[in-house]
Design an enzyme around this catalytic site. Structure first.
Site, PDB file in Angstrom:
ATOM      1  N   GLU A 111       1.017  -0.438  -5.136  1.00 42.05           N
ATOM      2  CA  GLU A 111       0.026   0.614  -5.350  1.00 42.05           C
ATOM      3  C   GLU A 111       0.835   1.908  -5.437  1.00 42.05           C
ATOM      4  O   GLU A 111       1.180   2.507  -4.426  1.00 42.05           O
ATOM      5  CB  GLU A 111      -0.976   0.683  -4.199  1.00 42.05           C
ATOM      6  CG  GLU A 111      -2.117   1.635  -4.508  1.00 42.05           C
ATOM      7  CD  GLU A 111      -2.523   2.526  -3.337  1.00 42.05           C
ATOM      8  OE1 GLU A 111      -3.518   3.248  -3.472  1.00 42.05           O
ATOM      9  OE2 GLU A 111      -1.833   2.520  -2.309  1.00 42.05           O
ATOM     10  N   ASP A 155       0.826  -1.208   0.000  1.00 37.17           N
ATOM     11  CA  ASP A 155       0.000   0.000   0.000  1.00 37.17           C
ATOM     12  C   ASP A 155       0.863   1.262   0.000  1.00 37.17           C
ATOM     13  O   ASP A 155       1.943   1.305   0.599  1.00 37.17           O
ATOM     14  CB  ASP A 155      -0.885  -0.012   1.249  1.00 37.17           C
ATOM     15  CG  ASP A 155      -1.806   1.182   1.332  1.00 37.17           C
ATOM     16  OD1 ASP A 155      -2.637   1.342   0.430  1.00 37.17           O
ATOM     17  OD2 ASP A 155      -1.678   1.968   2.294  1.00 37.17           O
TER      18      ASP A 155
END
Length: 616
Positions: free
Chosen positions: A350, A297
């Site tokens: 990401e 993330d």
């Protein structure tokens, strides 16, 4: 444990290369009734252990040879709760949960729980070259809100095993991706503010039950990806925040310490003990639960010193730039270690910027990820689809631009949870027009997405055309399946998933123009796009998408000479469409169109995507 072995492990930990620090720190059974506890707290004056095994009294821990770590061997049992009491040099006493705990006492308390880990299964992810030859179609799930009980309670890991696993298999997905399952105190963070980097959330059950959920997916041929959050952590006083009274897990420098926009602290990348902690967390999740991949993330927030900062509010790197060089080296180390130890496991970034070579090999100057989310594609395509079809011609390049850079990285095309929250609207509700047009718009979008180069990811709820935005406190709206349009959307998504999985041209070549050819890229007047996808064996599928609000009759499409058969049509009545396209077979005629000598005439209903396969 022999003293020399302890010192060797401590040396590895401090060097930043200890990938199994969870086997040393934390709480571990030594005999049937004795457990050893260890914690790293270099700024502490003294550390104490407290728990249900001694009525929460303070037991003084012994300082190890490094002068920074503490241990204590006591009588205890599985299920006992415990915490560390940190005495700071200014004589404050801080209650802290164990950073290496395998189980946390949430949500009723913020302490750790003695927990023996499950025996790992013998499952091993099979190594495959990620960029070619593999269909990847990911169903992104929040385990706490995919489905809720009638009283609003969570489904347990056991219940998810019995309900989510068969659902994902029946729908034809190849992968499932869990939003963070490592322990988090605040439901509203969706799991992205982690306090227990070695604890799967106790909201849903035990580590053993989580392992059984992962095993059930594997037994049904579905790979499991887990979101992992090494970029930042929350400022809960009992967690990692200023763990021993001073910045420890966070960077102590003022301009690298905090994510002000998120109200969280940044990890101190490059410090050996922090690298060991994070690498061990990733290693632990893969080695213990046999997951097939980690989606990392907020990579952009790790890479850039000025991420979410005012202009000039950061100290440049040694080259005068804005790159967090320590974070870059940590990411490379992470990918190297995962690939060296688990060749079949994938890592996904990401990453929302144009940082170069995210998915290039480390030896070639890259970061070493297998895939990167294509955030640009997502943003452009959803912007385009939100426009009224009458005005889409002004934004034609939003669809075509992605092919300018499509082969610069190994991409996943995401329609993720971030796109159906914060008043952005659900996927179906982003579509303009009246009721039926919204469904047709979503079907056309998905038809385009599945044909476009790049692996696929969709967040739960899109497959039933949920109108409301995702609400982390509720189930997705499965009750909608009693209504025809929603039930037929689910049938459509299942059919599209199965088609994709069996359509080699849609995933065989995704790293070069050898697998893609524009047929119509410039017809902004009609809002029409057409392209060919090819496999290594020459098999060809043509995708034609009419994003306009009117039917296009006798549309002349330039194409290679041959016979073409309609094999998929988003306007079929079984999918909720009108079934207006009757003709199934098309034979080219010698009539030039779009630079091709041969062409076919097509009737293409509004807001429709069709696939044609070349038979001769």
């Amino acid at each position: 444990m022999a003293e020399c072995k302890i010192n060797r492990r401590l040396a590895d930990f401090h060097s930043g290369n200890y990938c199994k620090a969870y086997e040393f720190f934390g709480c571990h059974r030594q005999t049937d009734s004795r457990y050893i506890f260890r914690v790293w707290a270099p700024h502490a004056k003294q550390v104490y252990l407290s728990g249900t095994f001694n009525d929460w009294d303070k037991l003084k821990m012994q300082c190890l040879e490094d002068g920074e770590s503490y241990e204590l061997l006591i009588k205890a049992k599985a299920g006992d709760k415990y915490k560390f009491i940190i005495q700071t040099y200014d004589d404050r006493f801080l209650s802290k949960s164990d950073p290496y705990a395998f189980c946390c006492d949430l949500k009723n308390g913020f302490v750790s729980v003695i927990c023996d880990l499950p025996e790992p299964s013998d499952y091993t992810p099979i190594y495959q070259e990620c960029a070619k030859n593999i269909p990847v179609n990911i169903y992104e799930v929040s385990l706490t809100s995919w489905k809720r009980r009638s009283d609003g309670g969570y489904l347990t890991y056991e219940e998810l095993k019995n309900e989510l696993v068969p659902y994902v298999k029946e729908m034809g997905y190849t992968h499932v991706e869990f939003m963070p399952v490592t322990e988090f105190p605040f439901d509203g963070s969706w799991g992205y503010q982690v306090t227990g980097y070695f604890s799967v959330t106790s909201r849903l059950g035990t580590p053993e039950q989580f392992k059984e959920l992962v095993d059930a997916f594997h037994n049904n041929g579905i790979k499991v990806i887990v979101d992992w959050v090494p970029a930042h952590f929350p400022k809960d006083g009992w967690g990692l925040y200023e763990f021993d009274g001073q910045p420890l897990y966070e960077c102590p420098l003022w301009d690298k310490m905090e994510h002000s926009g998120w109200g969280t602290r940044k990890f101190d990348f490059g410090r050996g003990e922090i690298d060991s902690f994070l690498l061990s967390s990733a290693f632990f999740l893969i080695d213990t639960y046999k997951i097939d991949g980690l989606r990392v993330d907020a990579v952009a927030s790790m890479l850039y010193l000025d991420y979410d900062k005012p202009i000039g509010d950061f100290t440049p790197d040694i080259n005068g730039g804005n790159i967090n060089l320590s974070a870059v080296e940590f990411i490379k180390k992470f990918n190297h270690i995962i690939k060296s130890n688990f060749p079949g496991v994938i890592t996904v970034a990401e990453e929302s910027t144009t940082y170069p070579k995210v998915t290039a090999k480390i030896d070639d100057g890259g970061l070493g990820f297998d895939y990167k989310w294509n955030m640009g594609w997502m943003s452009d395509v959803l912007f385009y689809c939100r426009q009224d079809p009458y005005f889409r011609n002004h934004h034609h390049n939003k669809i075509t631009f992605s092919m300018v850079y499509a082969f610069s990285e190994n991409f996943i095309l995401p329609l993720s949870h971030d796109e159906v929250v914060h008043v952005k609207g659900s996927i179906v509700n982003k579509m303009p027009g009246e009721y039926a047009a919204k469904f047709a718009g979503e079907r056309a979008l998905l038809g385009f997405m599945y044909a476009h180069p790049g692996k696929k990811l969709n967040f739960m709820g899109y497959e039933i055309a949920q109108f409301s935005e995702w609400d982390y406190t509720k189930s997705i709206d499965f009750f909608l399946l009693q209504y025809e349009k929603h039930a037929k959307m689910q049938i459509f998504v299942k059919a599209l998933n199965i088609f994709y999985k069996n359509c080699k041209p849609f995933y065989d070549i995704e790293d070069s123009w050898a697998g893609f050819e524009w047929l119509v890229a410039d017809d902004r007047y009609n809002n029409l796009f057409a392209f060919a996808r090819r496999a290594e064996n020459g098999e060809t599928v043509i995708a034609v998408i009419n994003f306009s609000g009117v039917d296009l009759l006798n549309y002349n499409l330039g194409i290679e000479k041959g016979k073409y058969r309609l094999i998929f049509n988003t306007d079929e009545k079984i999918y909720g469409g009108d079934g207006r396209l009757r003709k199934k077979v098309f034979i080219t005629k010698k009539q030039e169109s779009n630079g091709k000598i041969y062409s076919i005439d097509l009737d293409i209903p509004k807001l429709t995507c069709i696939y044609l396969i070349k038979e001769k």
